[in-house]
Structure formats: C-alpha cells, structure tokens
Motif scaffolding. Sequence first.
Motif, PDB file in Angstrom:
ATOM      1  N   TYR A  57       0.841  -1.198   0.000  1.00 58.56           N
ATOM      2  CA  TYR A  57       0.000   0.000   0.000  1.00 58.56           C
ATOM      3  C   TYR A  57       0.879   1.251   0.000  1.00 58.56           C
ATOM      4  O   TYR A  57       0.643   2.191  -0.754  1.00 58.56           O
ATOM      5  CB  TYR A  57      -0.926   0.000   1.221  1.00 58.56           C
ATOM      6  CG  TYR A  57      -1.864   1.173   1.281  1.00 58.56           C
ATOM      7  CD1 TYR A  57      -3.134   1.096   0.734  1.00 58.56           C
ATOM      8  CD2 TYR A  57      -1.481   2.369   1.887  1.00 58.56           C
ATOM      9  CE1 TYR A  57      -4.004   2.176   0.787  1.00 58.56           C
ATOM     10  CE2 TYR A  57      -2.333   3.462   1.931  1.00 58.56           C
ATOM     11  CZ  TYR A  57      -3.584   3.359   1.382  1.00 58.56           C
ATOM     12  OH  TYR A  57      -4.441   4.435   1.420  1.00 58.56           O
ATOM     13  N   SER A  58       1.904   1.259   0.852  1.00 57.17           N
ATOM     14  CA  SER A  58       2.839   2.393   0.889  1.00 57.17           C
ATOM     15  C   SER A  58       3.520   2.566  -0.461  1.00 57.17           C
ATOM     16  O   SER A  58       3.651   3.690  -0.964  1.00 57.17           O
ATOM     17  CB  SER A  58       3.888   2.190   1.987  1.00 57.17           C
ATOM     18  OG  SER A  58       3.297   2.117   3.253  1.00 57.17           O
ATOM     19  N   ARG A  59       3.937   1.472  -1.067  1.00 55.13           N
ATOM     20  CA  ARG A  59       4.614   1.532  -2.370  1.00 55.13           C
ATOM     21  C   ARG A  59       3.670   2.089  -3.446  1.00 55.13           C
ATOM     22  O   ARG A  59       4.048   2.954  -4.240  1.00 55.13           O
ATOM     23  CB  ARG A  59       5.143   0.164  -2.782  1.00 55.13           C
ATOM     24  CG  ARG A  59       5.965   0.181  -4.078  1.00 55.13           C
ATOM     25  CD  ARG A  59       6.629  -1.146  -4.382  1.00 55.13           C
ATOM     26  NE  ARG A  59       7.625  -1.487  -3.371  1.00 55.13           N
ATOM     27  CZ  ARG A  59       7.468  -2.390  -2.393  1.00 55.13           C
ATOM     28  NH1 ARG A  59       6.358  -3.080  -2.305  1.00 55.13           N
ATOM     29  NH2 ARG A  59       8.422  -2.624  -1.517  1.00 55.13           N
ATOM     30  N   GLU A  60       2.435   1.592  -3.477  1.00 55.34           N
ATOM     31  CA  GLU A  60       1.461   2.071  -4.461  1.00 55.34           C
ATOM     32  C   GLU A  60       1.187   3.566  -4.275  1.00 55.34           C
ATOM     33  O   GLU A  60       1.061   4.314  -5.248  1.00 55.34           O
ATOM     34  CB  GLU A  60       0.169   1.273  -4.371  1.00 55.34           C
ATOM     35  CG  GLU A  60       0.299  -0.143  -4.902  1.00 55.34           C
ATOM     36  CD  GLU A  60      -0.930  -0.997  -4.630  1.00 55.34           C
ATOM     37  OE1 GLU A  60      -2.008  -0.430  -4.313  1.00 55.34           O
ATOM     38  OE2 GLU A  60      -0.824  -2.226  -4.743  1.00 55.34           O
ATOM     39  N   TYR A  61       1.094   3.986  -3.022  1.00 61.75           N
ATOM     40  CA  TYR A  61       0.881   5.410  -2.735  1.00 61.75           C
ATOM     41  C   TYR A  61       2.060   6.234  -3.258  1.00 61.75           C
ATOM     42  O   TYR A  61       1.872   7.260  -3.924  1.00 61.75           O
ATOM     43  CB  TYR A  61       0.690   5.617  -1.232  1.00 61.75           C
ATOM     44  CG  TYR A  61       0.637   7.062  -0.829  1.00 61.75           C
ATOM     45  CD1 TYR A  61      -0.421   7.871  -1.219  1.00 61.75           C
ATOM     46  CD2 TYR A  61       1.653   7.624  -0.058  1.00 61.75           C
ATOM     47  CE1 TYR A  61      -0.464   9.210  -0.849  1.00 61.75           C
ATOM     48  CE2 TYR A  61       1.612   8.958   0.312  1.00 61.75           C
ATOM     49  CZ  TYR A  61       0.556   9.742  -0.086  1.00 61.75           C
ATOM     50  OH  TYR A  61       0.510  11.075   0.267  1.00 61.75           O
ATOM     51  N   LEU A  62       3.266   5.777  -2.999  1.00 60.60           N
ATOM     52  CA  LEU A  62       4.455   6.495  -3.458  1.00 60.60           C
ATOM     53  C   LEU A  62       4.556   6.501  -4.984  1.00 60.60           C
ATOM     54  O   LEU A  62       4.997   7.488  -5.575  1.00 60.60           O
ATOM     55  CB  LEU A  62       5.713   5.899  -2.827  1.00 60.60           C
ATOM     56  CG  LEU A  62       5.844   6.153  -1.325  1.00 60.60           C
ATOM     57  CD1 LEU A  62       6.895   5.238  -0.712  1.00 60.60           C
ATOM     58  CD2 LEU A  62       6.156   7.612  -1.045  1.00 60.60           C
ATOM     59  N   GLU A  63       4.132   5.433  -5.623  1.00 59.73           N
ATOM     60  CA  GLU A  63       4.107   5.400  -7.093  1.00 59.73           C
ATOM     61  C   GLU A  63       3.087   6.401  -7.627  1.00 59.73           C
ATOM     62  O   GLU A  63       3.350   7.115  -8.601  1.00 59.73           O
ATOM     63  CB  GLU A  63       3.806   3.981  -7.583  1.00 59.73           C
ATOM     64  CG  GLU A  63       4.985   3.039  -7.394  1.00 59.73           C
ATOM     65  CD  GLU A  63       4.651   1.573  -7.622  1.00 59.73           C
ATOM     66  OE1 GLU A  63       3.465   1.244  -7.879  1.00 59.73           O
ATOM     67  OE2 GLU A  63       5.584   0.752  -7.538  1.00 59.73           O
ATOM     68  N   TYR A  64       1.934   6.472  -6.994  1.00 57.45           N
ATOM     69  CA  TYR A  64       0.908   7.449  -7.370  1.00 57.45           C
ATOM     70  C   TYR A  64       1.448   8.877  -7.262  1.00 57.45           C
ATOM     71  O   TYR A  64       1.191   9.725  -8.124  1.00 57.45           O
ATOM     72  CB  TYR A  64      -0.329   7.258  -6.481  1.00 57.45           C
ATOM     73  CG  TYR A  64      -1.269   8.429  -6.466  1.00 57.45           C
ATOM     74  CD1 TYR A  64      -2.143   8.655  -7.525  1.00 57.45           C
ATOM     75  CD2 TYR A  64      -1.293   9.303  -5.380  1.00 57.45           C
ATOM     76  CE1 TYR A  64      -3.020   9.744  -7.515  1.00 57.45           C
ATOM     77  CE2 TYR A  64      -2.154  10.384  -5.357  1.00 57.45           C
ATOM     78  CZ  TYR A  64      -3.006  10.601  -6.422  1.00 57.45           C
ATOM     79  OH  TYR A  64      -3.860  11.681  -6.409  1.00 57.45           O
ATOM     80  N   LEU A  65       2.220   9.139  -6.212  1.00 59.89           N
ATOM     81  CA  LEU A  65       2.751  10.482  -6.001  1.00 59.89           C
ATOM     82  C   LEU A  65       3.696  10.928  -7.102  1.00 59.89           C
ATOM     83  O   LEU A  65       3.836  12.134  -7.343  1.00 59.89           O
ATOM     84  CB  LEU A  65       3.478  10.577  -4.651  1.00 59.89           C
ATOM     85  CG  LEU A  65       2.612  10.482  -3.409  1.00 59.89           C
ATOM     86  CD1 LEU A  65       3.465  10.638  -2.155  1.00 59.89           C
ATOM     87  CD2 LEU A  65       1.482  11.507  -3.435  1.00 59.89           C
TER      88      LEU A  65
END
Length: 190
Positions: A57-65
């Motif tokens: 989830y953290s990784r996906e959020y950072l990719e979105y950013l």
Amino acid sequence: MKKETIFRTFSNMPPLQTSRLTLRKLSPRDACDMYDYAHRSDVTQYLTWNPHPDVSYSREYLEYLQGRYAGGMFYDWGIVYRTGKLIGTCGFTSFNCTHDKAEVGYVLHPDYWGRGIATEALRKVIEFGFEKLNLHRIEAKFMKENDRSLRVMEKVGMSFEGYQREAMLIKGRYVTIGTCAILRSEWEKQ
C-alpha cells in the motif's frame, strides 16, 4: 504568487538541507521506511488518513505520487535523517495564490519524536515558502488534542489563532481544529 510558480517549483522539487536532515522528493524505494511509521495508529491518531495496511500500500501510494510530483501538484518533502532513513514528511498541503498564503503539514516516525526534528524540518519549509515562493502567510492546522503538534508550530514562531469547533469529519467523528499561523514580517524578525 502565481500557479505557474508552484507548478515550476514542485514539478522539479528542489532538495532542502538542514544540519541533520535532507528534505527530498519521495520515491517508491521509500516504501519500507514509510510503512515503518505509516502503519502505526499512534502516528495516524491525529491525521486525516488511516494506517497503511501493508508495505505494498505504501509503495502504491508512493508510485501514485510520482505523477502528482510530475504535474507540480504535490508539495511534500520526505524527511531523511542523517542515517539515510526516511522518517517522515513535511511540506505544503495547499496554496491560495490569490492571497499569497499556504498551509503546511508534517508527520514523523515516533522513534524520532522529542528530538526537535519536526521543528527543524518545518522551519526549513517555512523558510522556503517565504524566501522562494514569496508567501505572505503560512498556516498549519491540528486536532485539538494534539498538543505535541501545537508545540512544534509554536517553536517555529507560529501564533495560535483559535479553534473551529467540530470543523472536520475525520474517521467517523467531528473534530475541533486549531489553527496557527506566521506572517512573513514575523518570520523576518526572528
């Protein structure tokens, strides 16, 4: 202040340096470090978002950013301690170009609470706002019970301006929100 200035500045986010910290653009490689603090309920207790359920989830959020950064629409720096570990974030949450003002926010890993790190990071972001973005006013908001965050705001020279009773619905309950702010003229006197 113009929207073009914000876009130009944050689409190529400049790193900031203090004596102990590097403030830089967040990256998907920060996922494990971010999850280390973002999954904790003691960290998110006074925030608008829920704990991260897992590292992906953290990784996906950072990719979105990354797309938000590229579009000049995300204004948060990652706080990297001198050891190289990402320990939080600090930056602008919103801008009001008409009135030359912005709101700031921050979050920090609890292992680093009480060391003046949030104050150091916030001070650098405020300096950037006044000196590079030519802001007139910078404000921060906090939930009424979050005395620790209020102290950080006061340490950087912000003045408490008052509470808005039950002003936000967060995680199913209405919470009272405090506001602190600092003006450019007050910053320059420090």
